[in-house]
Design an enzyme around this catalytic site. Structure first.
Site, PDB file in Angstrom:
ATOM      1  CE  LYS A 186      -4.645  -0.565 -13.557  1.00  0.00           C
ATOM      2  NZ  LYS A 186      -5.124   0.803 -13.234  1.00  0.00           N
ATOM      3  CB  SER A 228      -4.406   0.699  -9.510  1.00  0.00           C
ATOM      4  OG  SER A 228      -5.126   1.244 -10.610  1.00  0.00           O
ATOM      5  CB  SER A 251      -5.002   4.363 -11.165  1.00  0.00           C
ATOM      6  OG  SER A 251      -5.428   4.149  -9.846  1.00  0.00           O
TER       7      SER A 251
END
Length: 484
Positions: free
Chosen positions: A81, A157, A181
């Site tokens: 990520k 996120s 997230s």
């Protein structure tokens, strides 16, 4: 370059990570073939989704061409990520043009363990600017869309990760979770998303602590068994870690073969604050509770009495102060301080909020968050597992979560959809989102299973029971690799 046939794409898209690794061990496929298939799928689908924003494909091919490594996921493609683990030689931008040239100098312990498991890192996935959003629409990288329905958010996120896994670009991908997230994108994209217990995954060597143990590194997957095996591969403390959850009696993957004894499971149909559950959300929770009862568990309704809303604003004050520290450290690397033009309005306002808070205000916020941690753990202690919705409303339309909002409290006040998220960041309890239903518009809805501290094994076993009774693995989004 591997000759990419429809059959191998179908095999790749229809397999979870453990199955792909088993095929490699049997020499039915090679790591290079899997890598080439993953790259071809990303190149074919990502123009529609914008999930993979940093690519190291040639390096991944070179690794895959080497003799197969060991590990439970040997040869399986993986994505980090873009607000995630440090990986030597790879950029890490956090969705910010301000840090577009930032390159990691070494691997975090998490990445060392990822590599040791045999996973082959292909790049990084998209994130909202600096991460504090449950959509993924950074101005630097552009919007990530949901492969189930491009009109709604894939969450955030870890929205890029969720879109990539749901579309079968990779079987699993890194997620991080400071306020939902991992779990929110898992819900929006029909995936399994575990936030482990506090301290289960070490922050070392780059960090000592993050948000007082409220940030978690893990992954989004399509199956419970992949989640369990990934936890086996990456969990474990190092000397000096501030939090040390109890260790399980066996591996988490092995624990899935144990049929859970009848458990006491609580559930709620009432939000701790904000609007009531949308009807389809309430139905997803109710039907899951009924399923758990049919599976032999003692199920009872229980509404939260802990006052979460004030603690949410205290938590945001803590995070605002942390943002000040982060950007001061980053300025030394970038060579200049961050300015208003470098950030969207909310992020600049959050930074200014952090600068305005006194030491006593910061200490009071920490105390308030620790107090709510005590209350949550005490309230849920009677239950082996507690069931909530992941989100109280279906995934919102693209553009709904607008980070151009300069009023910090107004922006954070919209997070009532995620009212059941931060409670388990600050309490440190393991929490897992799994698919429960789909709307008439073919948008996934997730529910959340919460366990006692250190009891991931119980959460995973219950999740596996639900997965077996109500399988979701064969269901695919409209934008997806392989045969429908």
């Amino acid at each position: 370059m591997t000759d990419i046939t429809a059959d191998i794409v179908d095999l790749y898209a229809g397999s979870d990570a453990l199955r792909l690794a088993e095929l490699v061990r049997r020499r039915e496929v090679t790591p290079l073939e899997l890598t080439d298939v993953a790259i071809s799928v990303i190149e074919a689908l990502d123009p529609q989704l914008n999930a993979v924003v940093i690519r190291v494909f040639e390096e991944a091919r070179a690794r895959a061409a080497q003799p197969a490594a060991g590990g439970p996921f040997a040869g399986v493609p993986y994505l980090l990520k873009d607000i995630g683990s440090a990986c030597a030689g790879m950029k890490l931008t956090a969705g910010l043009e301000y840090r577009k040239d930032f390159v990691c100098q070494s691997d975090s312990e998490m990445v060392r363990r990822i590599k040791a498991s045999g996973l082959n890192i292909l790049g990084r996935t998209n994130v909202p600017e600096n991460g504090w959003c449950i959509a993924t629409e950074p101005r630097f990288r552009g919007k990530t869309l949901n492969p189930w329905n491009v009109a709604v958010t894939p969450g955030g996120s870890s929205g890029g990760a969720a879109a990539a896994v749901a579309a079968r670009m990779v079987p699993m991908a890194e997620g991080t979770d400071g306020g939902g997230s991992i779990r929110v994108p898992a819900s929006c994209c029909g995936l399994v998303g575990l936030k482990p217990s506090r301290g289960r995954i070490t922050y070392q060597p780059d960090e000592v602590d993050l948000w007082f143990g409220s940030v978690y590194f893990f992954a989004l997957t399509r199956t419970v068994r992949d989640t369990a095996a990934f936890l086996d591969a990456t969990a474990g403390n190092l000397p000096g870690d501030p939090y040390t959850p109890p260790s399980p009696d066996s591996t988490w993957l092995a624990s899935l073969t144990e049929r859970p004894k009848p458990l006491r499971i609580g559930y709620t149909l009432t939000t701790p604050w904000g609007p009531p559950f949308a009807p389809e959300i309430a139905d997803a929770v109710s039907t899951t509770a009924a399923l758990l009862q049919r599976l032999g568990h003692a199920v009872e309704e229980h509404d939260f009495s802990a006052d979460l809303e004030p603690a949410w604003y205290s938590y945001n004050k803590i995070n605002a102060v942390q943002a000040v520290l982060d950007f001061e450290q980053l300025a030394r690397v970038v060579g200049r301080p961050v300015g208003p033009s470098d950030l969207v309005a909310f992020n600049w306002a959050m930074l200014e909020r952090g600068r305005s808070l006194s030491a006593t205000e910061h200490a009071a916020s920490i105390a308030a968050v620790r107090r709510i941690n005590q209350q949550i753990q005490a309230e849920l202690q009677p239950f082996d597992v507690f069931l909530t919705p992941t989100l109280t409303q279906p995934p919102r339309p693209v553009g709904y979560w607008d980070m151009n909002e300069a009023d910090v409290d107004a922006y954070n006040g919209k997070w009532t959809d995620a009212a059941f998220m931060f409670a388990f960041n600050v309490s440190g309890l393991p929490a897992l989102s799994l698919p429960a239903a789909w709307t008439e518009q073919d948008v996934p809805i997730g529910v959340q299973l919460v366990g006692r501290y250190g009891a991931e094994a119980t959460v995973l076993r219950v999740a596996a029971e639900v997965e077996e009774a109500r399988p979701w693995i064969g269901r695919r989004p409209g934008i997806c690799a392989g045969a429908a």
